[in-house]
Scaffold this motif. Structure first.
Motif, PDB file in Angstrom:
ATOM      1  N   VAL A 202      12.173  39.030   7.781  1.00 40.08           N
ATOM      2  CA  VAL A 202      12.687  39.002   9.153  1.00 40.08           C
ATOM      3  C   VAL A 202      14.123  38.490   9.170  1.00 40.08           C
TER       4      VAL A 202
ATOM      5  N   GLY B   4      16.650  41.011   8.135  1.00 37.35           N
ATOM      6  CA  GLY B   4      16.796  42.205   8.970  1.00 37.35           C
ATOM      7  C   GLY B   4      15.975  43.388   8.501  1.00 37.35           C
TER       8      GLY B   4
ATOM      9  N   VAL C 269      12.084  43.883  12.037  1.00 39.00           N
ATOM     10  CA  VAL C 269      12.599  43.409  13.320  1.00 39.00           C
ATOM     11  C   VAL C 269      11.427  42.951  14.185  1.00 39.00           C
TER      12      VAL C 269
ATOM     13  N   LEU D  36      10.102  42.141  17.973  1.00 38.26           N
ATOM     14  CA  LEU D  36      10.376  42.476  19.373  1.00 38.26           C
ATOM     15  C   LEU D  36       9.293  41.896  20.274  1.00 38.26           C
TER      16      LEU D  36
ATOM     17  N   ASP E   5      12.394  52.123  15.884  1.00 39.21           N
ATOM     18  CA  ASP E   5      13.635  51.432  15.543  1.00 39.21           C
ATOM     19  C   ASP E   5      14.691  52.456  15.136  1.00 39.21           C
TER      20      ASP E   5
ATOM     21  N   ARG F 242      13.641  50.645  10.607  1.00 40.39           N
ATOM     22  CA  ARG F 242      13.026  49.423  10.090  1.00 40.39           C
ATOM     23  C   ARG F 242      11.589  49.252  10.624  1.00 40.39           C
TER      24      ARG F 242
ATOM     25  N   ARG G 249       8.639  47.258  12.422  1.00 42.61           N
ATOM     26  CA  ARG G 249       8.711  46.427  13.626  1.00 42.61           C
ATOM     27  C   ARG G 249       7.436  45.582  13.767  1.00 42.61           C
TER      28      ARG G 249
END
Length: 830
Positions: free
Chosen positions: A240, A243, A246, A248, A266, A270, A272
């Motif tokens: 995380v 990067g 991600v 959310l 994404d 990536r 998520r």
């Protein structure tokens, strides 16, 4: 119009045909079937629509925006053209809009404002299985419109997990079901460690899912607070922080752009991790999810008697919700679901309807505005909760004699709880109304202070400081930001341009709150400064570390109800001069007469009250006879009928009437049971108390006259005729009949007095046989029977054989049928 293929696609022709043939339809389809977006679009060109609008109800703002946006994109248009939406404080519709997605309160307002629903051809209820109160009310109103005014109106009820058969029966509607598109989902229960918090368990499950499985991870958490905690725990993870993955959030209070970000893949490809509330359970599609981690919790409204509102509480989800959440992992490929509760834990099969478990003031106000209680609800509102709601609305000035007032109509238009609506409308324009908007936002929100305390003013001061960039350390900045945003929305809604004040008078908050909580205005007890008498007649107690100590008047926005006194959890001081100015009609001085149980007599006093709060008491003069009669009657209600002077003959008369009421219902006799007499005590007993000041002043004859007076002269004669007190037996003597309700009448008589009588005597026009207690010459019972003929034939010879030697001076003839009945012994020498 060509639509993309969804599992629901093959069912669309049958849906269209069903709505041509029948105005109602129940549609069952699992998440991912496409019902939310494909059914409204498929109906756009139907002949019965005739260019009119189709309204679709979505229970959540996130889902309403997402559904409208997706349908608009399929048409190559922005939201607000053919497809638009309306939610609280936000609208994207135009004159060209044909499909309008609305949230629950919006639909109710549309129907109330225009019962003919002109320009609307159909109403679609999506995700009805969530059983929100507003959806139940919306459906009940729609059915009433359809039955009374618009038989052409189409009603479609759609659900992913619901007892569709029961709903179809209730609606008298066809029922169609669609298969969903799903892949196998492996379900396992992820074990918790000892003393591990739910958030730590969720983080471990997320780490394991990232290591073992492909695709995005969807995590269901109860609310924003838990989302923020888990988000903070995930931030240090290497994947995380680098990067590579991600994180959310997805919940209803996020800005639109943040919500949209969670609903799209994404852009950089990536993986998520989406941390979501149950807004992600249905209606919205999250692409790429292969793993679901389910806390098994959701925030749902529950009536909180402490605040007087329905508050969101973390509760266990239903089994249907758990299955629906797990199904999210199988949309695109084989998936996995981790459940964070023990496998042994059993869940309720379906979600309970809100109408059965929330406060109903808003519903009662809507029903009053509609002008009818006779709506068809899937689950009717509980009568007790509805009665309490109407009592509150009377206090708020929204109802008068069950009819909605002009103020009530204005309150309804605000679309919030009637308590808050009453407060907002009471505030004069300008700074005071802006302050009322702050209060409405504060009362609806969770406590923004970590330090607790009972002073509402401390919360408002924290909000005012936040606006100047200096929120106190003990405050949650995120909660204050949400409260500030809600207050801004209220000012916009009320067209209030004045900014909120930086400071408020000592009584400013409390004076406003009196209009929201008129029943919780409190006056300090003269002997205990921490106790307060409330306007609703109850008592409340302050905490020991209260910030309100010494305040003569307060108003409580939150109470915790205890067995004795309620505990004040949130309150503000009130100015008595303000109360006298704003509520002069609630300050009353009058002579009252009350029953003093200790003295067993009446006490006359001159009382000054604010509602049910006694402010001053002084001895009054002469006792008013009418008030005295009422007070004594109330005392009988409290003490019971045994407090009165009952003679044996009156008790028997009462039992005779009770028996005849059961034996001969056509007579229409009154209910003389304890419950019946106490219910009608004002009618039959109160007049007898006029001129008396003590219970024992009502003598036996007075009580007899009062009770007998409930029947007219002819009916009293009928009672004497049908249920006589005495009966003449063959010996020529009169013997008493004893009555007891629920039992046959009893005639106790010496056996020798019935010689020659073949049949058992009857009363009540021959309907009821007497129960004979046949006595020996010494008065002891020999036999109990309702069959006198059978006694003479079968039992008498045995009785005679046993008794003749014991009572030789009394006759024991061989043939009792022809013997002379007598109450005397045999003459001497015989």
């Amino acid at each position: 119009m060509s639509l993309p293929e969804f599992p629901i696609t093959e069912l669309l022709p049958r849906i269209r045909q069903s709505l041509v043939e029948h105005p109602r339809l129940v549609l069952e389809a699992p998440p991912g079937a496409g019902k939310t977006t494909q059914v409204p679009l498929a109906l756009l060109d139907e002949a019965w629509l005739q260019g009119r609008r189709l309204i679709m109800l979505e229970p959540r703002r996130v889902a309403a925006r997402a559904a409208a946006g997706f349908m608009a994109r399929l048409l190559g248009e922005p939201a607000g053209e053919t497809v638009g939406y309306r939610i609280r404080f936000e609208s994207k519709v135009s004159a060209r809009t044909r499909i309008e997605v609305v949230t629950e309160g919006i639909l109710t307002r549309m129907i109330q404002d225009d019962p003919l629903l002109e320009g609307i051809a159909a109403i679609v209820f999506d995700e009805f299985h969530e059983r929100h109160l507003a959806a139940d009310l919306g459906l009940a109103l729609s059915l009433d419109v359809q039955a009374q005014l618009r038989p052409d109106l189409r009603i479609v009820v759609m659900s992913a997990t619901l007892d569709g058969e029961r709903l179809a029966r209730f609606l008298d509607a066809p029922r169609l079901s669609s298969e969903g598109r799903s892949f196998p989902v492996s379900i396992s229960h992820f074990p918790a460690r000892r003393e591990e918090s739910d958030e730590v368990q969720a983080r471990r499950a997320i780490e394991q899912a990232l290591l073992q499985h492909a695709g995005d991870v969807l995590v269901f958490l109860p609310g924003q607070r838990e989302i923020q905690r888990v988000e903070a725990m995930l931030a240090p993870l290497p994947t995380v922080s680098s990067g590579e993955v991600v994180v959310l959030a997805l919940h209803g209070d996020l800005p639109v752009e943040k919500q949209s970000e969670a609903l799209q893949p994404d852009p950089q490809g990536r993986r998520r991790i989406v941390l979501a509330t149950n807004v992600a359970e249905s209606s919205v599609t999250l692409p790429g999810v292969r793993v679901v981690i389910d806390s098994g919790q959701a925030r749902e409204p529950r009536y909180d008697p402490n605040s007087g509102f329905a508050r969101l509480e973390s509760v266990a989800i239903s089994q249907a919700s758990a299955d629906q959440r797990a199904g999210r992992a199988g949309r695109v490929a084989e998936g996995w679901a981790y459940r964070l509760w023990p496998q042994s834990q059993r869940l309720e099969p379906q979600r309970r309807a809100e109408i059965a478990q929330v406060e109903l003031a808003a519903l009662a106000l809507e029903l009053a505005a509609w002008g009818s209680d006779h709506l068809r609800f899937v689950d009717p509102p509980p009568p007790g909760a509805l009665a309490a709601a109407r009592e509150l609305l009377q206090r708020l000035g929204a109802l008068e004699g069950g009819t909605i007032t002009a103020l009530g109509k204005r309150m309804l238009a605000l679309g919030t709880h009637p308590r808050l609506a009453a407060m907002l409308l009471s505030a004069p324009p300008g700074v005071t109304r802006a302050l009322a908007c702050d209060l409405a936002a504060l009362v609806e929100a969770r406590d923004p202070l970590r330090s607790g305390g009972d002073a509402l003013a401390a919360r408002w001061r924290a909000l005012a400081a936040f606006r100047h960039g200096r929120a106190p350390a003990e405050a949650h900045r995120s909660l204050l930001a949400a409260i500030d945003a809600a207050a801004r929305q209220w000012r916009r809604r009320l067209r209030e341009d004045a900014p909120p004040p930086d400071d408020s008078a000592a009584h400013g908050l409390g004076d406003l709150l009196t209009h929201a909580y008129p029943d919780r205005i409190g006056y300090q007890h003269p002997l205990d400064p921490r106790r307060y008498a409330l306007a609703n007649g109850r008592m409340a107690q302050l905490f020991h570390d209260t910030a309100l100590f010494g305040e003569p008047w307060i108003v409580a926005s939150e109470l915790r109800h205890e067995a004795k006194d309620a505990l004040v959890q949130r309150a503000a001081p009130v100015d008595e001069a303000f109360l006298r100015r704003e509520f002069p009609q609630r300050f009353i001085t009058e002579d009252v007469v009350r029953w003093d149980a200790g003295k067993r007599a009446l006490v006359a006093q001159r009382e000054t009250r604010f509602d049910l709060i006694v402010l001053d008491t002084r001895p009054a003069g002469r006792v008013d006879p009418e008030r005295a009669a009422t007070a004594l009657t109330d005392a009988v209600r409290e003490l019971g009928l045994a407090a009165l002077s009952w003679s044996p003959s009156l008790l028997q008369w009462r039992e005779r009437v009770r028996c005849l009421r059961e034996w001969m219902p056509e007579l229409g006799l009154p209910d003389f049971s304890d419950e019946g007499l106490l219910a009608s005590v004002s009618h039959w007993l109160r007049p007898a108390f006029i001129g008396k000041t003590r219970l024992d002043a009502l003598g036996e004859s007075d009580l007899a006259d009062a009770l007998r007076g409930t029947l007219d002269w002819s009916m009293r004669q009928r009672v004497d005729q049908l249920a006589p007190t005495r009966i003449t037996v063959p010996s020529g003597m009169e013997r008493a009949i004893e009555y007891a309700h629920g039992q046959p009448p009893v005639l106790a008589v010496k056996l020798q007095e019935l010689f020659g009588l073949a049949e058992t005597p009857r009363i009540a026009e021959g309907r009821v046989p007497l129960t004979l207690h046949l006595l020996s010459p010494g008065g002891r019972p020999l036999q109990v029977t309702q069959d006198l003929r059978g006694f003479w034939e079968r039992t008498y010879p045995e009785v005679k054989k046993e008794m003749k030697g014991r009572y030789p001076k009394h006759p024991w003839p061989e043939d009792p049928w022809t013997a002379q009945a007598t109450h005397r012994a045999k003459p001497r020498g015989t």
